[in-house]
Motif scaffolding. Structure first.
Motif, PDB file in Angstrom:
ATOM      1  N   SER A 121       0.837  -1.193   0.000  1.00 27.59           N
ATOM      2  CA  SER A 121       0.000   0.000   0.000  1.00 27.59           C
ATOM      3  C   SER A 121       0.874   1.245   0.000  1.00 27.59           C
ATOM      4  N   PRO A 122       0.952   1.964  -1.125  1.00 28.11           N
ATOM      5  CA  PRO A 122       1.733   3.206  -1.133  1.00 28.11           C
ATOM      6  C   PRO A 122       1.274   4.191  -0.063  1.00 28.11           C
ATOM      7  N   GLU A 123      -0.018   4.176   0.247  1.00 27.72           N
ATOM      8  CA  GLU A 123      -0.529   5.089   1.274  1.00 27.72           C
ATOM      9  C   GLU A 123       0.002   4.717   2.658  1.00 27.72           C
ATOM     10  N   ALA A 124       0.023   3.412   2.971  1.00 24.55           N
ATOM     11  CA  ALA A 124       0.553   2.979   4.270  1.00 24.55           C
ATOM     12  C   ALA A 124       2.046   3.254   4.361  1.00 24.55           C
ATOM     13  N   VAL A 125       2.765   3.014   3.280  1.00 22.58           N
ATOM     14  CA  VAL A 125       4.204   3.295   3.274  1.00 22.58           C
ATOM     15  C   VAL A 125       4.442   4.792   3.465  1.00 22.58           C
ATOM     16  N   ALA A 126       3.604   5.619   2.834  1.00 20.58           N
ATOM     17  CA  ALA A 126       3.730   7.064   3.008  1.00 20.58           C
ATOM     18  C   ALA A 126       3.506   7.458   4.462  1.00 20.58           C
ATOM     19  N   ARG A 127       2.613   6.764   5.157  1.00 21.73           N
ATOM     20  CA  ARG A 127       2.380   7.052   6.579  1.00 21.73           C
ATOM     21  C   ARG A 127       3.624   6.733   7.410  1.00 21.73           C
ATOM     22  N   ILE A 128       4.331   5.651   7.036  1.00 17.45           N
ATOM     23  CA  ILE A 128       5.583   5.326   7.732  1.00 17.45           C
ATOM     24  C   ILE A 128       6.583   6.461   7.564  1.00 17.45           C
TER      25      ILE A 128
END
Length: 360
Positions: free
Chosen positions: A59-66
């Motif tokens: 998930s690019p969105e979850a990775v962005a949250r990291i």
């Protein structure tokens, strides 16, 4: 097709940092954490190396949250953590015999392999590169979480997880360290203290030859024993190496200024601090510390003589010294040998953070 990775009990068990039983973590807590990951949220969890800040690797969105939580540059890749029964081939373009040999020897355990990323894996997890880092941790809480999350994804779930701390700072080896960094903003699974204490060894296999990008608990000699040849060691001349976690010049730094020097070079700094009535910390071998071990204004810590013990204690020590009310941390430089390569790497990068600021 290559064989599946071996499960616990292979040669990795010889010294791969297997963690103790995971205490009060139960199946409901694991399932809740897996559900959070499935919903795109972040979860901090223990591994045998350090605590990771995990999100859905696909998930690019979850990775962005990291990246946002850590304050991490978006071009700095994160490592994908796989369940013991996961298939690493799903994540890569092409498998290799060397990768299989290393997995058979060291997984689950503290070894990350860099391989060419499969086209269906989003580039966000790799910092935009065409490679991907894969690891299977040995900690039972990590394995339970990864199994539960992978089951929700048809057996192909992976968790992107750099260390659970603000970017560039000291990595966490306990759940409390994570809470000290993020407060209640991040859900944390408490699996006790990490038993290895520093991040995994990173070995690049993406260019047709083995190259060590980050030293760790699995040593170059361990790798050579499996592959029959010593990997290329990091010397600053490998211009084509992929970017990898924890390889920036300044990293792993406490908030208190830190100097890493041979003991003879530390003594003038200790004398100057005493003359200025300045309290400092000294981390050195007891055999070298001499009268400085008991000197007024010196908070002395006897350095472990064993590299694995030093690695296990390092980050907890640096965090404790940040709370010790000292103006500066002075650390004796360690022997320049393969046995000490991982600890030297972490200390050198921690010291570099302050060398850079002093030269600006």
């Amino acid at each position: 097709m290559p064989d599946q990775p071996k499960q616990p009990g292979g040669t990795a068990s010889r010294d791969s940092g297997h963690a103790p039983a995971h205490g009060q973590i139960d199946a409901a807590q694991i399932d809740h954490a897996a559900a959070l990951l499935d919903a795109g949220e972040l979860v901090a969890f223990p591994t045998e190396t350090v605590y990771g800040l995990g999100g859905d690797a696909q998930s690019p969105e979850a990775v962005a949250r990291i990246y946002a939580a850590k304050g991490r540059p978006a071009n700095h890749p994160v490592i994908v953590h796989l369940a013991p029964h996961g298939d690493p081939r799903y994540w890569v373009e092409q498998w290799s015999a060397d990768a299989q040999r290393l997995i058979d020897a060291f997984w689950p355990g503290p070894l990350t392999l860099i391989l060419k990323r499969a086209a269906h894996i989003p580039p966000a997890v790799s910092g935009g590169q065409d490679s991907v880092g894969l690891r299977c941790p040995s900690h039972p809480v990590a394995q339970a979480l990864l199994d539960a999350f992978s089951a929700r994804r048809g057996g192909h779930g992976g968790v992107a997880a750099p260390s659970a701390n603000r970017f560039g700072h000291v990595s966490p080896t306990t759940a409390q360290h994570v809470r000290d960094e993020f407060g209640s903003a991040i859900h944390v699974l408490d699996g006790g203290a990490s038993t290895v204490g520093i991040e995994s060894t990173i070995l690049d296999l993406s260019r047709g030859f083995p190259a060590l990008l980050r030293p760790g608990h699995v040593t170059p000699q361990d790798i050579a024993d499996v592959l029959g040849a010593m990997p290329r060691l990091p010397d600053g001349s490998d211009a084509t190496a992929p970017r990898a976690s924890g390889t920036l010049k300044a990293h792993y730094a406490p908030r208190t200024p830190l100097a890493l020097l041979p003991f003879d070079a530390l003594e003038p700094l200790l004398a100057a601090a005493r003359a200025a009535n300045e309290r400092v910390a000294l981390v050195a071998r007891a055999s070298r510390a001499g009268h400085w071990a008991d000197a007024d204004g010196v908070h002395f810590i006897a350095a472990p003589e064993d590299p694995h013990a030093y690695a296990r204690d390092l980050y907890g020590l640096l965090r404790a010294l940040d709370r010790a009310n000292v103006a500066r941390i002075l650390i004796e430089k360690l022997p320049d040998t393969i046995a000490w390569i991982a600890v030297n790497d972490r200390l050198g990068r921690a010291a570099a953070a302050f060398e850079a600021s002093e030269s600006e």
